[in-house]
Every structure is written in structure tokens, then in C-alpha cells.
Design a protein around this motif. Structure first.
Motif, short mmCIF file in Angstrom:
data_model
loop_
_atom_site.label_atom_id
_atom_site.label_comp_id
_atom_site.label_asym_id
_atom_site.label_seq_id
_atom_site.Cartn_x
_atom_site.Cartn_y
_atom_site.Cartn_z
N ALA A 37 0.84 -1.21 0.00
CA ALA A 37 0.00 0.00 0.00
C ALA A 37 0.87 1.26 0.00
O ALA A 37 0.57 2.23 -0.69
N GLY A 38 1.94 1.24 0.77
CA GLY A 38 2.85 2.39 0.82
C GLY A 38 3.54 2.63 -0.51
O GLY A 38 3.70 3.77 -0.95
N LEU A 39 3.94 1.54 -1.17
CA LEU A 39 4.57 1.64 -2.48
C LEU A 39 3.59 2.24 -3.49
O LEU A 39 3.93 3.17 -4.23
N GLU A 40 2.37 1.73 -3.51
CA GLU A 40 1.36 2.24 -4.44
C GLU A 40 1.05 3.71 -4.17
O GLU A 40 0.85 4.49 -5.11
N LYS A 41 1.05 4.11 -2.91
CA LYS A 41 0.81 5.51 -2.55
C LYS A 41 1.91 6.40 -3.12
O LYS A 41 1.64 7.47 -3.68
N GLN A 42 3.17 5.97 -2.99
CA GLN A 42 4.28 6.77 -3.52
C GLN A 42 4.20 6.88 -5.04
O GLN A 42 4.50 7.93 -5.60
N ILE A 43 3.80 5.82 -5.70
CA ILE A 43 3.66 5.85 -7.16
C ILE A 43 2.58 6.84 -7.56
O ILE A 43 2.78 7.65 -8.47
N LYS A 44 1.46 6.82 -6.87
CA LYS A 44 0.35 7.74 -7.17
C LYS A 44 0.73 9.18 -6.90
O LYS A 44 0.29 10.09 -7.60
N ARG A 45 1.56 9.41 -5.89
CA ARG A 45 1.97 10.77 -5.53
C ARG A 45 2.97 11.35 -6.53
O ARG A 45 3.25 12.54 -6.51
N GLU A 46 3.53 10.49 -7.38
CA GLU A 46 4.50 10.91 -8.39
C GLU A 46 5.70 11.64 -7.78
O GLU A 46 6.20 12.62 -8.32
N CYS A 47 6.16 11.11 -6.64
CA CYS A 47 7.31 11.73 -5.99
C CYS A 47 8.60 11.41 -6.74
O CYS A 47 8.67 10.46 -7.50
N ASP A 48 9.59 12.24 -6.51
CA ASP A 48 10.89 12.00 -7.16
C ASP A 48 11.65 10.93 -6.36
O ASP A 48 11.24 10.52 -5.28
N PHE A 49 12.77 10.47 -6.93
CA PHE A 49 13.56 9.43 -6.28
C PHE A 49 14.05 9.86 -4.91
O PHE A 49 14.09 9.07 -3.97
N GLU A 50 14.43 11.12 -4.78
CA GLU A 50 14.93 11.60 -3.50
C GLU A 50 13.87 11.45 -2.41
O GLU A 50 14.14 10.93 -1.33
N THR A 51 12.65 11.89 -2.71
CA THR A 51 11.55 11.76 -1.76
C THR A 51 11.20 10.30 -1.52
O THR A 51 10.97 9.87 -0.38
N PHE A 52 11.17 9.51 -2.60
CA PHE A 52 10.84 8.09 -2.50
C PHE A 52 11.77 7.39 -1.50
O PHE A 52 11.31 6.67 -0.62
N PHE A 53 13.07 7.63 -1.63
CA PHE A 53 14.01 6.98 -0.72
C PHE A 53 14.04 7.64 0.65
O PHE A 53 14.20 6.97 1.67
N ALA A 54 13.85 8.95 0.72
CA ALA A 54 13.85 9.65 2.01
C ALA A 54 12.68 9.20 2.88
O ALA A 54 12.81 9.13 4.10
N GLN A 55 11.55 8.89 2.26
CA GLN A 55 10.37 8.46 3.00
C GLN A 55 10.28 6.95 3.16
O GLN A 55 9.33 6.45 3.77
N ALA A 56 11.25 6.23 2.64
CA ALA A 56 11.25 4.77 2.77
C ALA A 56 11.30 4.40 4.25
O ALA A 56 12.11 4.96 5.00
N PRO A 57 10.43 3.50 4.67
CA PRO A 57 10.39 3.13 6.08
C PRO A 57 11.71 2.61 6.63
O PRO A 57 12.11 2.96 7.73
N ALA A 58 12.41 1.78 5.86
CA ALA A 58 13.68 1.22 6.35
C ALA A 58 14.44 0.59 5.19
O ALA A 58 13.98 -0.40 4.64
#
Length: 108
Positions: A37-58
Motif C-alpha cells: 500500500a505504501g509503495l502504491e501511494k508513492q507511485i500515485k503521488r508521483e514523488c521523485d527518487f529523493e523523496t521516495f528513498f527519504a520516506q522509505a520506512p527502512a
């Protein structure tokens, strides 16, 4: 660069080699700690790689076991942390497309 723009390319690369979207997602979840669900949310938000990895849980603690070359660059020698994480992901997708078992890809 938006992660959501590259994600479909990861899937295409894997599917050309008879791998699945589910396996691509499993690899991404292993690396980042996102739930599906978190992965799908990030895809829908169209975030950049920096945000994608910065918000990665672990980021997976076994990430240091990822070694090899992507686009002529040794992933373990990339100095920029963000670029290294992107290269780690590229390497995992490459391994998936090359037919490695999930056990080996996920360093189990």
C-alpha cells in the motif's frame, strides 16, 4: 526524476524476461521497507527518487551485500547516497530480469 515514471520501465524490463510486476514490487519492498500500500501511494503521488528513498520506512540492512556493475559503474563504489540507492534498485531489477532466483536477489 519521478519514481513513478521509471517504475513502469522496471516492470517492462522484468516482463520481457517472463518476470512479474509482483516480483518487481517484492524487490522494491525488500530494498525500501515499504508495504504494498505504501509503495502504491508513492507511485500515485508521483514523488521523485529523493523523496521516495527519504520516506522509505527502512532501507534493508543487507543492502551492503548488493555488489556489481550497472551502466559501467560499480554500485558499491557510488559515493552519493541517493545515487547509490538508485543504482542498488537498478541492480536488483537487472538481476530479476536476468533470471536470478528471488532468494539470491533478496540476499536470503
Amino acid at each position: 526524476m519521478a519514481f513513478s515514471k521509471v517504475y513502469p520501465l522496471y516492470i517492462k524490463k522484468a516482463e520481457r524476461k517472463n518476470r512479474t510486476k509482483e516480483e518487481v514490487d517484492q524487490v522494491i519492498r525488500w530494498l525500501t521497507g515499504y508495504t504494498q500500500a505504501g509503495l502504491e501511494k508513492q507511485i500515485k503521488r508521483e514523488c521523485d527518487f529523493e523523496t521516495f528513498f527519504a520516506q522509505a520506512p527502512a532501507i534493508n540492512p543487507n543492502v551492503s551485500l548488493i555488489k556489481g556493475v550497472v551502466c559501467g559503474v560499480r554500485v558499491e563504489e557510488v559515493e552519493d547516497p541517493l545515487m547509490q540507492r538508485i543504482r542498488f534498485l537498478d541492480k536488483l531489477i537487472d538481476e530479476l530480469a536476468k533470471g536470478k532466483t528471488m532468494e539470491k536477489i533478496l540476499r536470503s
